[in-house]
Design an enzyme around this catalytic site. Structure first.
Site, PDB file in Angstrom:
ATOM      1  N   ASP A 141       0.809  -1.224   0.000  1.00  0.00           N
ATOM      2  CA  ASP A 141       0.000   0.000   0.000  1.00  0.00           C
ATOM      3  C   ASP A 141       0.839   1.271   0.000  1.00  0.00           C
ATOM      4  O   ASP A 141       0.299   2.361  -0.225  1.00  0.00           O
ATOM      5  CB  ASP A 141      -0.934   0.024   1.211  1.00  0.00           C
ATOM      6  N   ARG A 174     -19.215  -4.600 -15.048  1.00  0.00           N
ATOM      7  CA  ARG A 174     -18.695  -5.787 -14.374  1.00  0.00           C
ATOM      8  C   ARG A 174     -17.553  -5.395 -13.445  1.00  0.00           C
ATOM      9  O   ARG A 174     -16.930  -4.345 -13.614  1.00  0.00           O
ATOM     10  CB  ARG A 174     -18.193  -6.805 -15.400  1.00  0.00           C
TER      11      ARG A 174
END
Length: 341
Positions: free
Chosen positions: A127, A265
């Protein structure tokens, strides 16, 4: 001197490179002995300790994950946690620790340092949210994986003229979403640092369809809509008080479909971002961190974390780096001239 090494928190490409460089330099230059604590702080609690030497770290540089195992264990959430950690170190004659982890693992390290345990921290996390360092190892690999995924999704999105939402990791900071989204040519990038307006997102999606272009939306798992709260599948907490994130991608795809009347999607990259072979940059950075970490141990410079600042590896106090999370600088929003929600 005998040095213990542990890897805590989520796995990350480059962990083995740190272990390798710590052990190789420590043995060859300083004649240190080494042991590994299995499964992070859990091994420290349970006394699960294994020997480490040069043969045991041979060939691990390109391997993902960690040969020592990892866990999200917080010793201060366990009865007599501090004493049990101290007992493990004393039983195995460990004089100092090299602690490799992210904000939670290093937060424990900072508290243990205040309690008198000699240790040096090494910042890892895909991260890139550890303060005090320009980059953490693992981040470059994760961004590369996410960027490749976005590249591949462009072609299928255009073939079917549908919106594809790509959910990447990032609890409190959107570094992966920002870097991979820009590198992959995403049309919308949503990050935790700035709550997004779902109507505005749908407006951007619609505008792309008007020019016969299928949009890609990249969203960090911790992104939050302005009207509402964090979208979660599971509200159970780990030992550091964190919920297991995921769900924002599916929510976004559903909202986009309902509001625009077009198909959307979701692809959730999840742990794919954590796994596999580390990039050349992450191997290089992890190796440098390990070399400087064992130097700090040799110098008796405990209670610090090694960090990359510009091109130099420096030592910064653990208490400072664990005080806050490093988030995306707002100036980057305007610099790239893309949508961030």
């Amino acid at each position: 001197m005998k040095v213990g090494v542990l890897t805590g928190g989520g796995d990350c490409p480059g962990l083995n490179a740190v272990i390798r460089s710590v052990v190789r330099k420590g043995v060859q230059e300083y004649a240190f002995e080494f042991v590994g604590l299995r499964d992070g702080w859990l091994g420290a609690l349970q006394g699960n300790v294994v020997p480490l030497d040069i043969p045991s770290v041979r060939g691990i540089l390109p391997r993902g994950g960690t040969i020592l195992g990892s866990s999200r264990t917080n010793p201060f959430k366990h009865e007599d946690g501090l004493r049990r950690v101290q007992d493990t170190l004393a039983a195995h004659d460990v004089d100092a620790l090299v602690v490799i982890g992210g904000e939670d693992t290093l937060g424990v390290a900072a508290e243990l340092s205040r309690r008198g345990i000699k240790l040096v921290g090494v910042p890892k996390t895909i991260d890139n949210d550890v303060s005090g360092t320009d980059f953490t190892f693992g981040f470059d690999t994760a961004v590369g994986i996410a960027t490749e995924a976005i590249d591949r999704l462009h072609t299928t999105a255009e073939s079917h003229m549908r919106t594809l939402v790509v959910e990447v990791m990032g609890r409190h900071s959107g570094w992966i979403a920002l870097h991979a989204g820009v590198a992959g040519g995403a049309n919308v990038i949503l990050i935790p640092e700035r709550p997004f307006d779902i109507d505005q997102v749908c407006g951007w999606v619609t505008s792309r369809f008007k020019i016969n272009y299928a949009p890609i939306v990249v969203v960090a798992e911790g992104a939050v809509p302005t009207e509402g709260q964090m979208v979660l599948k599971d509200r159970t907490l780990d030992e550091f008080g964190h919920v297991r994130l995921s769900g924002i991608g599916e929510w976004l795809a559903r909202e986009i479909s309902e509001r625009t009347g077009t198909e959307a999607r979701t692809t959730v990259l999840g742990h794919i971002q954590r796994g596999g072979t580390p990039s050349a940059f992450d191997r290089w950075l992890a190796t440098r961190f390990g070399l400087h970490a064992i130097d700090a141990v040799k110098d008796g410079a405990f209670g610090v974390m090694v960090a990359l600042q510009r091109t130099r590896i420096v030592r910064v106090p653990l208490a400072d780096v664990t005080a806050q999370t490093k988030v995306v600088d707002p100036s980057l929003y305007d610099e790239f001239g893309v949508f961030f929600g």
